[in-house]
Design a protein around this motif. Sequence first.
Motif, PDB file in Angstrom:
ATOM      1  N   MET A 160      -1.918  13.324  11.625  1.00  0.00           N
ATOM      2  CA  MET A 160      -1.500  12.481  11.417  1.00  0.00           C
ATOM      3  C   MET A 160      -0.977  12.180   9.382  1.00  0.00           C
ATOM      4  O   MET A 160      -0.328  10.814   8.879  1.00  0.00           O
ATOM      5  N   ALA A 161      -2.171  12.187   8.882  1.00  0.00           N
ATOM      6  CA  ALA A 161      -2.904  12.009   7.481  1.00  0.00           C
ATOM      7  C   ALA A 161      -1.185  13.330   6.551  1.00  0.00           C
ATOM      8  O   ALA A 161      -0.428  13.246   6.470  1.00  0.00           O
ATOM      9  N   GLN A 162      -0.756  14.510   7.504  1.00  0.00           N
ATOM     10  CA  GLN A 162       0.547  15.284   7.192  1.00  0.00           C
ATOM     11  C   GLN A 162       1.729  14.376   7.147  1.00  0.00           C
ATOM     12  O   GLN A 162       2.228  14.783   6.565  1.00  0.00           O
ATOM     13  N   ALA A 221       2.391  11.296   4.467  1.00  0.00           N
ATOM     14  CA  ALA A 221       2.111  12.634   3.601  1.00  0.00           C
ATOM     15  C   ALA A 221       3.543  13.352   3.500  1.00  0.00           C
ATOM     16  O   ALA A 221       4.266  12.957   2.824  1.00  0.00           O
ATOM     17  N   ASP A 222       4.076  13.598   5.035  1.00  0.00           N
ATOM     18  CA  ASP A 222       4.702  13.754   4.807  1.00  0.00           C
ATOM     19  C   ASP A 222       6.650  13.403   3.963  1.00  0.00           C
ATOM     20  O   ASP A 222       7.421  13.631   3.885  1.00  0.00           O
ATOM     21  N   GLU A 223       6.787  12.031   5.040  1.00  0.00           N
ATOM     22  CA  GLU A 223       7.632  10.739   4.718  1.00  0.00           C
ATOM     23  C   GLU A 223       7.389  10.289   3.467  1.00  0.00           C
ATOM     24  O   GLU A 223       7.938   9.750   2.835  1.00  0.00           O
ATOM     25  N   ALA A 252       0.663  -1.890   0.167  1.00  0.00           N
ATOM     26  CA  ALA A 252      -0.137  -0.328   0.219  1.00  0.00           C
ATOM     27  C   ALA A 252       0.743   0.957  -0.119  1.00  0.00           C
ATOM     28  O   ALA A 252       1.969   1.322   0.382  1.00  0.00           O
ATOM     29  N   GLU A 253       0.279   2.124  -0.737  1.00  0.00           N
ATOM     30  CA  GLU A 253       1.330   3.257  -0.810  1.00  0.00           C
ATOM     31  C   GLU A 253       0.907   4.260   0.292  1.00  0.00           C
ATOM     32  O   GLU A 253      -1.065   4.479   1.331  1.00  0.00           O
ATOM     33  N   ALA A 254       1.652   4.991   0.888  1.00  0.00           N
ATOM     34  CA  ALA A 254       1.675   5.859   1.796  1.00  0.00           C
ATOM     35  C   ALA A 254       0.719   6.739   2.434  1.00  0.00           C
ATOM     36  O   ALA A 254      -0.725   7.920   2.610  1.00  0.00           O
ATOM     37  N   ALA A 255       0.657   7.292   0.582  1.00  0.00           N
ATOM     38  CA  ALA A 255      -0.660   8.709   0.225  1.00  0.00           C
ATOM     39  C   ALA A 255      -1.812   8.202   0.304  1.00  0.00           C
ATOM     40  O   ALA A 255      -1.980   8.674   0.521  1.00  0.00           O
ATOM     41  N   ALA A 256      -2.587   6.607  -0.192  1.00  0.00           N
ATOM     42  CA  ALA A 256      -3.428   6.267   0.144  1.00  0.00           C
ATOM     43  C   ALA A 256      -3.944   6.634   1.602  1.00  0.00           C
ATOM     44  O   ALA A 256      -4.813   6.730   2.055  1.00  0.00           O
ATOM     45  N   LEU A 257      -2.755   5.936   2.391  1.00  0.00           N
ATOM     46  CA  LEU A 257      -4.055   5.456   3.619  1.00  0.00           C
ATOM     47  C   LEU A 257      -3.453   7.178   4.712  1.00  0.00           C
ATOM     48  O   LEU A 257      -4.234   8.194   4.991  1.00  0.00           O
ATOM     49  N   ALA A 258      -2.645   8.543   3.928  1.00  0.00           N
ATOM     50  CA  ALA A 258      -2.966   9.707   3.565  1.00  0.00           C
ATOM     51  C   ALA A 258      -3.880  10.486   4.041  1.00  0.00           C
ATOM     52  O   ALA A 258      -5.080  11.139   4.806  1.00  0.00           O
ATOM     53  N   GLN A 259      -4.382   9.932   3.365  1.00  0.00           N
ATOM     54  CA  GLN A 259      -5.838  10.659   2.505  1.00  0.00           C
ATOM     55  C   GLN A 259      -6.527   9.816   3.469  1.00  0.00           C
ATOM     56  O   GLN A 259      -8.090  10.986   3.451  1.00  0.00           O
ATOM     57  N   ALA A 280       2.557  12.276  -2.605  1.00  0.00           N
ATOM     58  CA  ALA A 280       1.207  12.401  -2.017  1.00  0.00           C
ATOM     59  C   ALA A 280       1.520  13.840  -0.985  1.00  0.00           C
ATOM     60  O   ALA A 280       1.352  14.441  -0.359  1.00  0.00           O
ATOM     61  N   LEU A 281       1.806  15.209  -2.047  1.00  0.00           N
ATOM     62  CA  LEU A 281       1.881  16.372  -1.851  1.00  0.00           C
ATOM     63  C   LEU A 281       0.616  16.686  -1.682  1.00  0.00           C
ATOM     64  O   LEU A 281      -0.037  17.821  -1.094  1.00  0.00           O
ATOM     65  N   THR A 282      -0.617  16.140  -2.749  1.00  0.00           N
ATOM     66  CA  THR A 282      -1.914  16.858  -1.657  1.00  0.00           C
ATOM     67  C   THR A 282      -2.082  16.822  -1.020  1.00  0.00           C
ATOM     68  O   THR A 282      -2.504  17.705   0.006  1.00  0.00           O
ATOM     69  N   TRP A 283      -2.085  15.535  -0.043  1.00  0.00           N
ATOM     70  CA  TRP A 283      -2.763  15.162   1.465  1.00  0.00           C
ATOM     71  C   TRP A 283      -1.062  16.047   2.079  1.00  0.00           C
ATOM     72  O   TRP A 283      -1.392  16.579   3.276  1.00  0.00           O
ATOM     73  N   ARG A 284       0.046  16.810   1.517  1.00  0.00           N
ATOM     74  CA  ARG A 284       0.957  17.231   2.366  1.00  0.00           C
ATOM     75  C   ARG A 284       0.442  18.472   1.829  1.00  0.00           C
ATOM     76  O   ARG A 284       0.090  19.698   3.276  1.00  0.00           O
ATOM     77  N   VAL A 285      -0.313  19.138   1.177  1.00  0.00           N
ATOM     78  CA  VAL A 285      -0.964  20.329   1.144  1.00  0.00           C
ATOM     79  C   VAL A 285      -2.454  20.339   2.324  1.00  0.00           C
ATOM     80  O   VAL A 285      -2.306  21.127   3.138  1.00  0.00           O
ATOM     81  N   LEU A 286      -2.967  19.649   2.027  1.00  0.00           N
ATOM     82  CA  LEU A 286      -4.627  19.693   2.348  1.00  0.00           C
ATOM     83  C   LEU A 286      -4.742  19.124   3.871  1.00  0.00           C
ATOM     84  O   LEU A 286      -5.333  20.191   4.451  1.00  0.00           O
ATOM     85  N   ALA A 287      -3.871  18.108   4.251  1.00  0.00           N
ATOM     86  CA  ALA A 287      -3.747  18.002   5.736  1.00  0.00           C
ATOM     87  C   ALA A 287      -3.142  19.511   6.631  1.00  0.00           C
ATOM     88  O   ALA A 287      -3.829  20.101   7.495  1.00  0.00           O
ATOM     89  N   ARG A 288      -2.813  20.426   5.737  1.00  0.00           N
ATOM     90  CA  ARG A 288      -1.998  21.398   6.675  1.00  0.00           C
ATOM     91  C   ARG A 288      -3.330  22.034   6.135  1.00  0.00           C
ATOM     92  O   ARG A 288      -3.841  23.517   7.185  1.00  0.00           O
TER      93      ARG A 288
END
Length: 351
Positions: free
Chosen positions: A168-170, A173-175, A137-144, A180-188
């Motif tokens: 947690m999402a941030q 996504a940061d890792e 599984a990709e980290a981006a999926a878990l972040a979203q 996972a750029l979209t979720w780095r942005v939206l989580a913030r």
Amino acid sequence: AAALAAWPEAAEFYLKALDGVLPTQRSTVLRKLGYARLYAGAAGLATEAFREAMGVALTPHEAVVARLALAHALIPQGRYADVITLVSQIDPDIDPRQRAEALFLWGTALSLEGADLGAATERLMMAEAVLRACPTAEAAALAQVSFELGNIAAQQGDLTTAIARYEMAQQVADEAGDSALTWRVLARNNQAYHRLLLGEITAAESLITAALSLAEEGGLLSVMPYLLSTAGDLETATARFQQGLALATQFSIPERVAGITANLGLVALQHGDTTCAVHYLSTALAQADTLGARHLGAQIRVWLAPLLPPTEARIRLAEAQAIAEAGGRQRLLAAIAQVRAALSNQATVPR
């Protein structure tokens, strides 16, 4: 700015590439075209590309991938029922990553629609469980998934849990980095907004500044209306909101059109312009109701009620309460009670 311009250029490249592409590659190129359009903020055009990709898919796997991409494009357009129809028809025995994505989209659509937050939570928790059990599984999926669970907690008034989910999402996504750029942005962004609600201004400013910087560097034009909507609460509100509204209108993101229009109403109210505030809030309410965005519609009713004649105010509050009670939205229920009390006090003040 260069990064923001790259997505329209990429879309043009893939559109031209379709002229000479082999039938076995056509669905893939159409998906790439769709994503380029989506990231450029053209969700409607992305929908066309993804739908065509479904139609020309030569394998079941290609068809599922295109179907999921189409569902992603329908979310910002507020077409939640269509999203649910698309993903609920997917075979549950597919690849776990695609299964998790389908569950995520299903839960997200239910969350944004706001009619059944319990069902939304159930599907998102299922998606999270599938992802945690999947070694690839990709980290981006878990972040979203964590991000959307934060949205549900926020709707229910549990801001502490919501912020923890966004954090947690941030972190996840940061890792993961750029994937996972979209979720780095939206989580913030969502952390910033809800920290504002708690009065944590400095933390909110830092978060939204970082979100804007990441979005601009990464060319995520499609998320800018969300960021500008949050940033407008901090300073230069009207200019920020007008900029965000223009982008949301240009790229057909109706939920943000309604949300930012409501924000403009709140700014007008702060400036003492009640007539303008009623206009903006009434317009936003009509937009939210047309979209079927129940939580947003209920919130706008609460903001609008104190500005209306008593009979109409009571009607709007009753409508908001019905929505809030159906979804277990405790923060909204508390706000409704406060507005009712204030209106009652006004009615009993001697004139």
